[in-house]
Structure formats: structure tokens, C-alpha cells
Motif scaffolding. Structure first.
Motif, PDB file in Angstrom:
ATOM      1  N   GLY A  75       0.820  -1.210   0.000  1.00 25.63           N
ATOM      2  CA  GLY A  75       0.000   0.000   0.000  1.00 25.63           C
ATOM      3  C   GLY A  75       0.845   1.247   0.000  1.00 25.63           C
ATOM      4  O   GLY A  75       1.906   1.308  -0.637  1.00 25.63           O
ATOM      5  N   ARG A  76       0.384   2.265   0.731  1.00 19.95           N
ATOM      6  CA  ARG A  76       1.081   3.548   0.798  1.00 19.95           C
ATOM      7  C   ARG A  76       1.627   3.832   2.201  1.00 19.95           C
ATOM      8  O   ARG A  76       2.592   4.577   2.342  1.00 19.95           O
ATOM      9  CB  ARG A  76       0.127   4.698   0.413  1.00 19.95           C
ATOM     10  N   ASP A  77       0.998   3.269   3.216  1.00 22.56           N
ATOM     11  CA  ASP A  77       1.395   3.590   4.588  1.00 22.56           C
ATOM     12  C   ASP A  77       1.496   2.338   5.460  1.00 22.56           C
ATOM     13  O   ASP A  77       1.327   2.401   6.669  1.00 22.56           O
ATOM     14  CB  ASP A  77       0.400   4.566   5.221  1.00 22.56           C
ATOM     15  N   ILE A  78       1.794   1.208   4.834  1.00 25.18           N
ATOM     16  CA  ILE A  78       1.817  -0.049   5.586  1.00 25.18           C
ATOM     17  C   ILE A  78       2.971  -0.068   6.592  1.00 25.18           C
ATOM     18  O   ILE A  78       2.794  -0.427   7.757  1.00 25.18           O
ATOM     19  CB  ILE A  78       1.917  -1.266   4.636  1.00 25.18           C
ATOM     20  N   GLY A  79       4.156   0.337   6.147  1.00 27.89           N
ATOM     21  CA  GLY A  79       5.308   0.320   7.035  1.00 27.89           C
ATOM     22  C   GLY A  79       5.402   1.515   7.965  1.00 27.89           C
ATOM     23  O   GLY A  79       6.189   1.507   8.910  1.00 27.89           O
ATOM     24  N   THR A  80       4.606   2.543   7.707  1.00 25.36           N
ATOM     25  CA  THR A  80       4.651   3.750   8.544  1.00 25.36           C
ATOM     26  C   THR A  80       3.485   3.864   9.505  1.00 25.36           C
ATOM     27  O   THR A  80       3.652   4.308  10.638  1.00 25.36           O
ATOM     28  CB  THR A  80       4.690   5.006   7.667  1.00 25.36           C
TER      29      THR A  80
END
Length: 233
Positions: free
Chosen positions: A132-137
Motif C-alpha cells: 500500500g502507501r502507509d503499511i510500514g509507517t
């Protein structure tokens, strides 16, 4: 490789091949693949079908309350399809009309809170790959392996064009380029969980990599993280 299962978080720009990589990893590792992008696309499809005013807070909350998302395994494709209120919406969520609005919908705080809560629930038992766009954040800031994917903009444009041309031969390269530029801007500048590389994420530029080369590289990263993970008590 150790039997310890980990969470693999893959973030990055549109048309970098995040879903392709995530699906291949899930199959090889025996992990569950969760397509967060499909979730936001399904929500966007519901909003468009029901003419939900994105700027109306109450209307957005009412719409979310009426949405049920689930992934159902497709034996023919050997992957999971996105279901919206018990309807298989895979044939519709990749349409250009959804692509043009999905970043705008995904930027809504209410939508992200709804989707992230479901994504976190799906990852409790680990052994998942999510892109996705914010999975690791935002979704899994403690994921054992975080990857941030990127590629040359024109490479991404051509990849997306080839993907869409098969079902929409009227599509133009300029339309694709404009869509990707707009999505990059919205994704990177939105107030709620903007797209950016987590400090501990590994950068993967696949502009000049084949799918096989890319997969081999990432499997080595997985092997390293999975063998060094401390199992939960």
C-alpha cells in the motif's frame, strides 16, 4: 528458512509492481496476501455508486458504516478477490474512473481509520504480505521487513498503459501519465498518513529489474529477517 512468520510491509508509488511482488511472495512463503489498495478501491467504488459527497463528514461516516469488505480466495486464479458487501468487485475496482478518485478517497481521515483498523486486525497472527502507501509507517510500523518500491516515472507509465490497454484500448499514455502524477501528488502530500519511506525500509528501485530478479532479491531479504526474528512468547 526459519519457521518464524513475519510481517512484510511493501509501500511505494503507483504502478511500481507492489501487488505483483506481494502476491508472488505470499504464494512462495505460504503467507496471506492483503491488498490494501483493493480495499481503498472498493470503498471508492461504493462512494461513486452511491454518489457520496467526499466533503461531507456525516455522509462519509454513514457510507463507511454500510461497507463490509472481505477477501475471498479464487481457486482459478489462486489469489484472493475483493468483495464489497458480498459482491465480487474485482472486475470494477481497476477501472479508470476508480483510479481517478481512489487517492482522494484514501486521503480522508475517516476512510483511513476504517481501513487501517481492519488491516491491523488481519495482521495479528503475522505471516502476511501487505502492500500500500502507509503499511510500514502507519499500519505495521513494527513490521520485520519493510520495503519501499519505486521506479522511473516513464517506466511506471508504460507498465500502467500496458495493463489497462488490454481492457480499454481507448486509453492514452497522456491520460495514464496525468493520473499517476496526480495520484503521486495526493498520496505524498495528504494530511493523513502520507506516502513516504519509513526510516528502516529498504529501497527497491525496479526500473531495470525483471520480475524474477526482483523476487530473488526480496527473498534474500525475507530469509535474513525471518531467521533473525525473535519469536513472540
Amino acid at each position: 528458512m526459519s519457521a518464524h512468520k513475519i510481517i512484510i510491509a511493501i509501500d511505494g508509488y503507483s504502478s511500481c509492481g507492489k501487488s505483483t511482488l506481494a502476491k508472488e511472495l505470499a504464494v512462495l512463503l505460504g503467507y496471506n496476501y492483503i491488498d490494501s489498495g483493493a480495499m481503498y478501491r472498493a470503498i471508492t467504488l461504493y462512494f461513486l455508486r452511491n454518489q457520496v459527497n467526499f466533503a461531507d463528514h456525516s455522509a462519509v461516516l454513514d457510507a463507511i458504516a454500510s461497507i463490509n469488505l472481505s477477501f475471498v480466495f479464487n481457486e482459478h486464479k489462486l489469489s484472493s478477490d475483493m468483495y464489497l458487501n458480498d459482491e465480487d468487485v474485482e472486475p470494477y475496482i481497476r477501472d479508470m474512473i476508480v483510479s481517478e478518485k481512489v487517492s482522494e478517497v484514501a486521503a480522508l481521515k475517516e476512510v483511513r481509520s476504517f481501513a487501517v483498523a481492519q488491516q491491523k486486525r488481519m495482521g495479528r497472527k503475522k505471516g502476511i504480505v501487505m502492500d500500500g502507501r502507509d503499511i510500514g509507517t502507519a499500519v505495521f510500523p513494527d513490521a520485520e521487513l519493510k520495503i519501499f518500491m519505486t521506479a522511473d516515472p516513464e517506466v511506471r507509465v508504460m507498465r500502467r498503459f500496458k495493463e489497462l490497454y488490454a481492457t480499454n484500448p481507448q486509453i492514452t499514455i497522456d491520460e495514464i501519465r496525468h493520473n499517476l502524477e496526480l495520484r503521486d501528488y495526493i498520496d505524498s502530500t495528504r494530511e493523513e498518513s502520507p506516502l513516504h519511506k519509513a526510516p528502516d525500509a529498504i529501497l527497491l528501485d525496479n526500473s531495470n529489474l525483471t520480475r524474477e530478479e526482483q523476487l530473488d532479491i526480496v527473498l534474500e531479504w525475507v530469509k535474513d529477517r525471518a531467521t533473525n526474528v525473535v519469536p513472540q512468547q
